[in-house]
Design an enzyme around this catalytic site. Structure first.
Site, PDB file in Angstrom:
ATOM      1  CG  ASN A 246      -1.786   1.211   1.324  1.00 29.15           C
ATOM      2  OD1 ASN A 246      -1.894   1.978   0.372  1.00 29.15           O
ATOM      3  ND2 ASN A 246      -2.427   1.393   2.473  1.00 29.15           N
ATOM      4  CD1 TRP A 247       3.643   1.187  -2.844  1.00 29.17           C
ATOM      5  CD2 TRP A 247       3.592   2.370  -4.751  1.00 29.17           C
ATOM      6  NE1 TRP A 247       4.431   0.534  -3.768  1.00 29.17           N
ATOM      7  CE2 TRP A 247       4.417   1.238  -4.940  1.00 29.17           C
ATOM      8  CE3 TRP A 247       3.406   3.246  -5.808  1.00 29.17           C
ATOM      9  CZ2 TRP A 247       5.054   0.980  -6.156  1.00 29.17           C
ATOM     10  CZ3 TRP A 247       4.045   2.990  -7.027  1.00 29.17           C
ATOM     11  CH2 TRP A 247       4.855   1.864  -7.190  1.00 29.17           C
ATOM     12  CE  LYS A 248       0.071   3.476   4.718  1.00 29.65           C
ATOM     13  NZ  LYS A 248      -0.263   3.585   6.103  1.00 29.65           N
TER      14      LYS A 248
ATOM     15  CD  GLU B 209      -3.324   5.375   6.502  1.00 33.42           C
ATOM     16  OE1 GLU B 209      -3.313   5.413   5.264  1.00 33.42           O
ATOM     17  OE2 GLU B 209      -2.364   4.991   7.187  1.00 33.42           O
TER      18      GLU B 209
ATOM     19  CB  SER C 208       4.594  -1.601  12.165  1.00 35.43           C
ATOM     20  OG  SER C 208       4.142  -0.268  12.346  1.00 35.43           O
TER      21      SER C 208
ATOM     22  CG  HIS D 290      -6.200   1.677   4.826  1.00 31.37           C
ATOM     23  ND1 HIS D 290      -5.819   2.596   5.784  1.00 31.37           N
ATOM     24  CD2 HIS D 290      -5.139   0.846   4.649  1.00 31.37           C
ATOM     25  CE1 HIS D 290      -4.569   2.329   6.154  1.00 31.37           C
ATOM     26  NE2 HIS D 290      -4.141   1.263   5.480  1.00 31.37           N
TER      27      HIS D 290
ATOM     28  N   GLY E 108       1.744   2.264  10.768  1.00 33.80           N
ATOM     29  CA  GLY E 108       2.661   3.399  10.665  1.00 33.80           C
ATOM     30  C   GLY E 108       3.301   3.811  11.977  1.00 33.80           C
TER      31      GLY E 108
ATOM     32  N   GLY F  44       4.499   1.498   4.863  1.00 40.56           N
ATOM     33  CA  GLY F  44       5.777   2.212   4.814  1.00 40.56           C
ATOM     34  C   GLY F  44       6.920   1.409   4.204  1.00 40.56           C
TER      35      GLY F  44
ATOM     36  CD  GLU G 232      -3.896  -2.818   7.101  1.00 38.02           C
ATOM     37  OE1 GLU G 232      -2.721  -2.946   6.770  1.00 38.02           O
ATOM     38  OE2 GLU G 232      -4.598  -1.866   6.747  1.00 38.02           O
TER      39      GLU G 232
HETATM   40  C1  PEP Z   1      -1.165   0.079   5.886  1.00 37.56           C
HETATM   41  O1  PEP Z   1      -1.300   1.287   5.716  1.00 37.56           O
HETATM   42  O2  PEP Z   1      -1.975  -0.708   5.416  1.00 37.56           O
HETATM   43  C2  PEP Z   1      -0.016  -0.377   6.673  1.00 37.56           C
HETATM   44  C3  PEP Z   1       0.010  -1.598   7.059  1.00 37.56           C
HETATM   45  O3  PEP Z   1       0.953   0.562   6.949  1.00 37.56           O
HETATM   46  P1  PEP Z   1       2.357   0.312   7.688  1.00 37.56           P
HETATM   47  O4  PEP Z   1       2.946  -0.949   7.134  1.00 37.56           O
HETATM   48  O5  PEP Z   1       3.169   1.524   7.357  1.00 37.56           O
HETATM   49  O6  PEP Z   1       2.057   0.179   9.137  1.00 37.56           O
END
Ligand code: PEP
Length: 254
Positions: free
Chosen positions: A9-11, A96, A212, A94, A172, A234, A166
């Site tokens: 996931n590049w966001k 976010e 993470s 998601h 993050g 990330g 998640e």
């Molecule tokens: C995500 O945004 O789906 C995610 C898992 O982010 P990160 O790996 O940065 O925690």
């Protein structure tokens, strides 16, 4: 053998030029035989990624889509528009988006249904926040999000959905769930799916962990029971890191 899914996931990161450069750098894992690699770039990079993935086994998808197929929805994107650029996956719900765009379970459910009806593979993202975990409401929150998110889906339709557990406190933050915490949540999710559908559906549905994930903790997380892959944020923006995650093997415990 069902391949583990490793999704990136590049966001809201990467311009078109940067996206092309990142895809070129992760070339060694774009035809991976053991893993199903799925890239989720921003909308503006979908066609760039599409071209660079031609002939590779890696797939790509969008980070969101609207539940209606067309109409007066300024700023939104439809399933047909995503199909046109070759997407086969879409991230839905998601955290976010739930937090920043007020997406609720009803919106999520409508999006999941539109995706499934259009031969897309939706990844339904669910997870508790820190307060909910600390007050021991994790299982109840996951149940609510799953029951609402999958509402109305028959057995054969639900098998097209991938679930990503998640925990919000892990996204993050650099604080991943432990292998035990992730396995426990996955096992609770499968119990619930057995209740809602049956054992066969619960075993066949793919459930990912996200939050993470890094090249440091992936080998341990790979040991987690019932974890069918990972959603990586990330760390997927760093080519060497992402290559290591895709190639990682479960840690051997002596
Ligand atoms: C995500 O945004 O789906 C995610 C898992 O982010 P990160 O790996 O940065 O925690």
């Amino acid at each position: 053998m069902v391949k583990l899914i490793i999704a990136a996931n590049w966001k809201m990161n990467k311009t078109r030029k940067e996206a092309a450069s990142l895809i070129k750098k992760v070339r060694p894992i774009l035809n991976n035989k053991q893993r199903e690699v799925v890239i989720f770039p921003p909308f503006t990079c979908l066609d760039v990624v599409s071209k660079l993935l031609k002939g590779k086994s890696a797939k790509f998808g969008a980070q969101n889509m609207h539940y209606e197929t067309k109409g007066p929805y300024t700023g939104e994107i439809s399933v047909d528009m995503l199909k046109e650029v070759g997407c086969s996956y879409v991230l839905i719900g998601h955290s976010e988006r739930r937090i920043n765009c007020n997406e609720n379970d009803e919106d999520v459910n409508r999006k999941i249904r539109t995706a499934v009806e259009n031969e897309f593979t939706p990844i339904l993202c669910i997870g508790e926040n820190l307060d909910e975990r600390e007050s021991e409401r994790t299982d109840a929150i996951l149940e609510e999000q799953i029951r609402n998110g999958l509402n109305g889906l028959t057995k054969d339709k639900v098998l097209k959905v991938v679930i990503a557990y998640e925990p919000i406190w892990a996204i993050g933050t650099g604080r991943s769930a432990t292998t035990e915490q992730a396995s426990h949540a996955h096992s609770e999710i499968r119990k619930l799916l057995t209740n809602m559908y049956d054992r066969d559906v619960a075993q066949k549905m793919r459930i990912l962990y996200g939050g993470s994930v890094t090249s440091e903790n992936i080998s341990s997380l790979l040991r987690g029971k019932g974890i069918d892959g990972f959603l990586v944020g990330g760390a997927s923006l760093k080519p060497d890191e992402f290559i290591k995650i895709v190639k990682a093997k479960p840690k051997v415990v002596r």
